[in-house]
Design an enzyme around this catalytic site. Structure first.
Site, PDB file in Angstrom:
ATOM      1  N   HIS A   1       0.880  -1.414   0.038  1.00 27.75           N
ATOM      2  CA  HIS A   1       0.023  -0.085   0.147  1.00 27.75           C
ATOM      3  C   HIS A   1       0.897   1.248  -0.110  1.00 27.75           C
ATOM      4  O   HIS A   1       0.746   2.196  -0.696  1.00 27.75           O
ATOM      5  CB  HIS A   1      -1.007  -0.138   1.266  1.00 27.75           C
ATOM      6  CG  HIS A   1      -1.858   1.197   1.317  1.00 27.75           C
ATOM      7  ND1 HIS A   1      -2.579   1.122   2.442  1.00 27.75           N
ATOM      8  CD2 HIS A   1      -2.373   2.035   0.539  1.00 27.75           C
ATOM      9  CE1 HIS A   1      -3.379   2.425   2.163  1.00 27.75           C
ATOM     10  NE2 HIS A   1      -3.277   2.580   1.033  1.00 27.75           N
TER      11      HIS A   1
ATOM     12  N   GLU B   1       2.513   1.552  -3.466  1.00 31.76           N
ATOM     13  CA  GLU B   1       1.451   2.132  -4.290  1.00 31.76           C
ATOM     14  C   GLU B   1       1.382   3.593  -4.352  1.00 31.76           C
ATOM     15  O   GLU B   1       1.396   4.341  -5.103  1.00 31.76           O
ATOM     16  CB  GLU B   1      -0.137   1.584  -4.062  1.00 31.76           C
ATOM     17  CG  GLU B   1      -1.079   2.216  -4.912  1.00 31.76           C
ATOM     18  CD  GLU B   1      -2.314   2.675  -4.009  1.00 31.76           C
ATOM     19  OE1 GLU B   1      -2.851   3.561  -4.176  1.00 31.76           O
ATOM     20  OE2 GLU B   1      -2.727   1.778  -3.052  1.00 31.76           O
ATOM     21  N   HIS B   2       1.780   4.242  -2.969  1.00 30.82           N
ATOM     22  CA  HIS B   2       1.540   5.677  -3.116  1.00 30.82           C
ATOM     23  C   HIS B   2       2.686   6.281  -3.520  1.00 30.82           C
ATOM     24  O   HIS B   2       2.903   7.337  -3.812  1.00 30.82           O
ATOM     25  CB  HIS B   2       1.347   6.187  -1.591  1.00 30.82           C
ATOM     26  CG  HIS B   2      -0.148   6.089  -1.037  1.00 30.82           C
ATOM     27  ND1 HIS B   2      -0.549   7.274  -0.528  1.00 30.82           N
ATOM     28  CD2 HIS B   2      -0.801   5.002  -0.704  1.00 30.82           C
ATOM     29  CE1 HIS B   2      -1.770   6.825  -0.143  1.00 30.82           C
ATOM     30  NE2 HIS B   2      -2.291   5.836  -0.141  1.00 30.82           N
TER      31      HIS B   2
ATOM     32  N   GLU C   1      -4.409   7.043   7.012  1.00 28.52           N
ATOM     33  CA  GLU C   1      -5.480   6.647   6.207  1.00 28.52           C
ATOM     34  C   GLU C   1      -5.984   5.445   6.889  1.00 28.52           C
ATOM     35  O   GLU C   1      -7.141   5.001   7.037  1.00 28.52           O
ATOM     36  CB  GLU C   1      -5.017   6.210   4.782  1.00 28.52           C
ATOM     37  CG  GLU C   1      -6.023   5.595   4.049  1.00 28.52           C
ATOM     38  CD  GLU C   1      -5.579   5.071   2.840  1.00 28.52           C
ATOM     39  OE1 GLU C   1      -6.457   4.419   1.908  1.00 28.52           O
ATOM     40  OE2 GLU C   1      -4.421   5.099   2.365  1.00 28.52           O
TER      41      GLU C   1
END
Length: 983
Positions: A76, A79-80, A177
């Site tokens: 994750h 991905e950012h 998040e």
């Protein structure tokens, strides 16, 4: 006649070599109007699927199998971080920068439990090439700078980065998040369920990141994970639409694949070793203050491990079987679990889930008391025995196959994206993506299997449920100290890390914090990024022809569209005659009016007929602000339904019965619907907190804003909680017919039909018959009050509201009353909102502040909104909203900034519209193509001076009335501030 994209693609031959790829197979899929071309890259083994279809909304997607073995959230955070700059595009954050240098219809990236996918779509060929170049470079050649890892992932930093003596805390976009994600009890439960049902490999960890484990991830581990997983040998490419395949292949080979050799990525997911006996487990969550029945907040569900999702027909069968078992009031589990009202709704995870290598099926309840746990386990076992004994009614199986037929025929605007997501999981585990597209073949094979063996489905139930020892029973109950315990655990982790630091380390942290702040504050050179120009935008709005006539005195709008054998019907029922005291009940009325039975049908018969004959029938509240006057609006209820051509008479018969003889007598049925509805609303807040904040902040600014809060804001959530907790719903049963009298009334109605030219005459005569049938008990047509309500004595006022919620992050909004759609300054405010978002607020709220998102937007009802989403700050963010206005007034922005904001606004204005929805803007809000065109021309004309003028005139303190709202954790500062109302 020129050939279609799908016809041209049939010319490819298996074995043909194109730009380093070899064609494997070419298959026509007439149901979906497409041709599938499957290829493999010769050198690296990368897999490729192209779906050629006459659709100008072209899509590209690349996905990698990402199989983390810990909960640091490495896929994750990666991905950012890959989207934060690459070799060819080294500026910070090219991804967000491209959002306003393009006319994309979709741009995003997402991390699933075992793959990461990067899709975009656009209707413009040059834009497609630009975005493809940025995406390819991002995933294969990212910079992965340590600074970006610290901004996007996690870092230790001084609370105030400019003060070395302020305490150290955890910061980072993904860190915040994921704290927000796990504030949501449904997400928390789903995560635990997956981790515990598949305990032996990648599914046992949190791929998005467990907040307390995220700080264990190092920058070096991130880069190693990229090198192994983000390689063509571990990639699957998908393209869709009417652009030629060769161009895509050439660009992908040239810009990326030619630079790699084949490796063995070794990322395959093994099968989960099967258990010899069932398991049980328990987890806790925070209590939900807005859910009904504080004492009944337990969840229990049984989850079964099923077969491998790459066995396409078995997966298709189990998916259908799951629907038969749990969907709708005629299904066995609905009757056994929902009707007795033991809980408020099915468990957060329910039904078939094919997102892991081996699928699962789950069933259970939420909103129940601890005492009922054992009962629910018994009911689940008993229900499975009943299904094995009795099977399913033939009519329910027909209704389900009818639903599939409608789903295949319905044309959506993001069809390419739907396909990409639909094939992603099986393809990720070496399943055949082409097979997945041949849905009609499976339907035929399914019918044949049932014909040959009437007990076909019952045997599956026995095999996968009755005799399956790999099943998990997971319960979840609220713990009043859940949030405190989480905060304490985070504090402990933090203290442990801080204790290990030397003074030198602390100095280093402070300096890195200053460096990051400086990098975030610098104006970047983004000239390396490709961009469209304002001149690439179509000068004229596309025109939608509609015919305006009437049927039995009711105004009707017909719109001829290629709807592929479906008819779409809408009726707008005006609410102007409705007494004030009934307003709060309207959303409840909408949710039950098609679900309580009508005419000769009880609610089960009605549900069955709707499934068999329509693509669904629903009612929803509508608040439509006037396009010229802020204090005028229209309020109503929109009825919508669709059906296959052949079922048109049946659909209108069902609507006639709902108008003429709806059932409002079954209190037990109403209780079930009210409970599910209240539970649904409560569950949705942590996901859509910013929407609730915006609705509340706008409440006292316009009459339409006030009604929106009543219909869809926190006021409605609280009202439904009260209703669900009311033991006697007779009062509500008596209220429903009063509302029906005002709403389901042909005097207050206008209709719209979208269908093919061939069906138009038929549709018109069926509609005519429908209006006659519902007009029967009308006497003389009386003159009706006008549609539009004007509130003459409305006075906007300032109001700031804080809702204390069981969350670990905030949702914040501030709203200013400005001007309506037709006002000459409206276009300037639209462009300004985009520019403030991209050039100022994104940097302040997300990059520096660490919130997941934030920005400004201009709404059609004349409300200019600021918002933030999953935000660790509260008052600081409100200050950032104010600073953004000063920034706009100062005029420190360039022509390039204005052009980018225009591209971004136009990509929304020109986003594709499905045949079903063409003409709806005009039907609902009366905004004609001419009005759209003049708005378009005003957007093109917006210049620097207009932007500083509207910032000064409307957004300056004291100019427009403004409101604010925050949903978030306990906040001492706001409680002490007398200007805030605390809820």
């Amino acid at each position: 006649q020129k050939s279609t994209s799908s016809e041209r693609a049939l010319n490819y031959q298996p074995g043909q070599k194109i730009y380093g790829f070899t064609v494997e197979e070419v298959v026509s899929v007439p149901d979906l109007f497409l041709t599938a071309v499957k290829l493999t890259h010769n050198k690296t083994g990368a897999k490729y699927l192209h779906a050629a279809r006459d659709d100008s909304n072209n899509l590209f997607s690349v996905q990698f199998r990402t199989t983390p073995m810990d909960s640091t959230g490495v896929p994750h955070i990666l991905e950012h971080t890959v989207l934060c700059g690459s070799e060819k595009y080294p500026c910070r954050d090219p991804f967000f920068k491209m959002l306003n240098r393009s006319l994309s219809t979709f741009m995003n990236a997402f991390t699933a439990s075992d793959y990461t996918m990067y899709p975009f779509s656009t209707q413009n060929r040059k834009d497609f090439q630009n975005l493809l170049s940025v995406y390819l470079n991002a995933v294969f050649f990212p910079c992965l700078r340590e600074q970006d890892f610290r901004q996007e992932g996690w870092r230790l930093e001084n609370t105030d980065a400019t003060d070395p003596d302020s305490p150290l805390v955890f910061k980072g976009v993904v860190f915040n998040e994921m704290k927000g994600v796990f504030s949501d009890n449904e997400r928390l439960y789903a995560q635990h369920l997956q981790n515990k049902l598949y305990p032996d490999h990648t599914y046992s960890v949190v791929s998005g990141g467990e907040p307390l484990v995220i700080p264990d991830l190092t920058w070096k581990q991130l880069r190693q994970f990229h090198a192994k997983h983000y390689h063509p040998s571990n990639a699957r490419f998908f393209t869709y639409g009417d652009l030629p395949l060769e161009q895509h292949l050439e660009q992908i080979e040239d810009e990326a694949l030619s630079k790699f050799e084949r490796i063995d990525p070794n990322t395959a997911v093994p099968c989960q070793p099967l258990w010899s006996s069932p398991r049980e487990d328990h987890v806790t969550c925070s209590p939900d203050t807005l859910a009904p029945f504080p004492a009944k907040q337990n969840t229990l569900c049984v989850s079964y491990l099923l077969g491998d999702i790459t066995d396409t027909f078995e997966a298709f069968t189990l998916n259908l079987l799951s629907s038969l078992m749990i969907t709708g009031p005629n299904s066995p589990f609905y009757k056994a679990l929902i009707e007795p009202k033991i809980g408020t709704d099915f468990s957060p995870v329910v039904g078939y889930d094919g997102s892991t290598k081996e699928a699962s099926f789950s069933v259970g309840l939420q909103g129940m008391s601890k005492e009922d746990m054992e009962t629910v386990k018994d009911i689940i076992n008993r229900t499975i025995d009943d299904i094995i004994k009795n099977g399913f009614e033939e009519e329910r199986i027909e209704a389900l196959l009818h639903k599939i037929e409608i789903q295949i025929k319905h044309q959506s605007t993001n069809f390419g994206l739907s396909l990409a997501v639909y094939i992603a999981s099986p393809w990720n585990h070496e399943g055949d993506p082409v097979q997945l597209l041949q849905i009609s073949e499976y339907t035929a094979r399914f019918r044949k299997a049932l014909d040959e063996n009437p007990r076909f489905l019952q045997e599956k139930v026995k095999q996968y449920f009755k005799d399956n020892t790999h099943r998990l029973t997971l319960s979840m109950s609220p713990d009043d100290d859940h949030l405190e315990k989480q905060a304490a655990a985070e504090q402990m982790k933090l203290e442990k890390m801080v204790q290990a630091l030397t003074d030198e380390d602390k100095k280093d942290i402070y300096e890195k914090g200053l460096d990051l702040l400086e990098a975030q504050s610098q104006t970047q050179d983004i000239s390396c990024l490709p961009a469209l120009k304002v001149s690439d935008i179509e000068p004229r709005t596309s025109v939608t022809a509609v015919q305006l006539t009437s049927a039995g005195g009711v105004p009707v709008q017909y719109c001829e569209q290629p709807t592929n054998g479906l008819v779409y019907f809408r009726a707008m029922c005006n609410l102007n005659t409705l007494p004030e005291d009934l307003r709060l009940y309207v959303p409840l009325f909408c949710s039950v009016i098609t679900r309580m039975g009508c005419g000769d049908l009880d609610y089960k018969g009605q549900a069955q007929q709707m499934e068999l004959r329509t693509g669904g029938m629903s009612a929803s509240t509508q608040v439509i602000p006037d396009s010229a006057e802020l204090d005028m609006f229209e309020q109503g209820v929109l009825l919508s339904s669709s059906c296959l051509d052949r079922n048109l008479p049946h659909m209108f018969q069902l609507w006639s019965d709902i108008f003429n003889s709806p059932h409002f007598d079954d209190e037990e049925r109403l209780k079930v619907l009210v409970m599910r509805s209240a539970q649904d609303l409560a569950n949705g807040i942590s996901y859509s907190g910013h929407m609730y904040a915006m609705t509340r902040a706008g409440r006292h600014l316009t009459p339409a804003g006030d009604l929106q809060e009543t219909f869809g804001g926190m006021e409605q959530v609280k009202f439904m909680k009260r209703m669900a907790e009311t033991p006697d719903l007779n009062l509500v049963l008596r209220t429903l017919p009063r509302i029906k009298k005002h709403i389901l009334n042909p005097d207050n109605m206008r209709c719209a039909v979208n269908t093919t030219p061939q069906m138009l005459t038929d549709a018109a005569s069926q509609l005519e018959g429908f209006v006659q049938r519902i007009n029967v008990n009308k006497r003389e047509r009386k003159s009706v009050r006008p549609n539009i309500v004007e509130e003459l004595n409305f006075h906007p006022c300032q109001m700031k509201t804080f809702f204390s919620m069981p969350f670990s992050v905030n949702f914040i909004s501030e709203i200013i009353r400005t001007v309506p759609f037709c006002h000459e300054d409206y276009a300037s405010l639209c462009i300004l909102a985009k520019m403030m978002t991209f050039k100022f607020l994104h940097g302040e709220i997300r990059e520096k502040g660490g919130a997941y998102g934030g920005g400004a937007k201009m709404g059609g009802g004349g409300l200019f909104s600021f918002y933030s989403y999953r935000d660790p700050h509260s008052v600081q963010t409100l200050a950032a909203f104010r600073r953004s206005v000063d920034w706009a007034k100062s005029g420190h922005f360039s022509q390039q900034d204005i052009d980018e904001a225009k591209l971004s606004v136009f990509s929304a204005v020109d986003s594709p519209v499905a045949p079903a929805d063409k003409g709806m803007g005009q039907f609902l809000s009366g905004i004609t193509d001419e009005m759209k065109q003049s708005h378009r021309e005003r957007l093109f004309a917006v210049a620097h001076k207009n932007l500083t003028h509207v910032a000064e005139r409307y957004l300056s303190l004291g100019q427009g009335t403004c409101g604010a709202a925050i949903l978030g954790p306990e906040n001492e500062m706001l409680k002490k501030d007398p200007t805030w109302i605390v809820k």
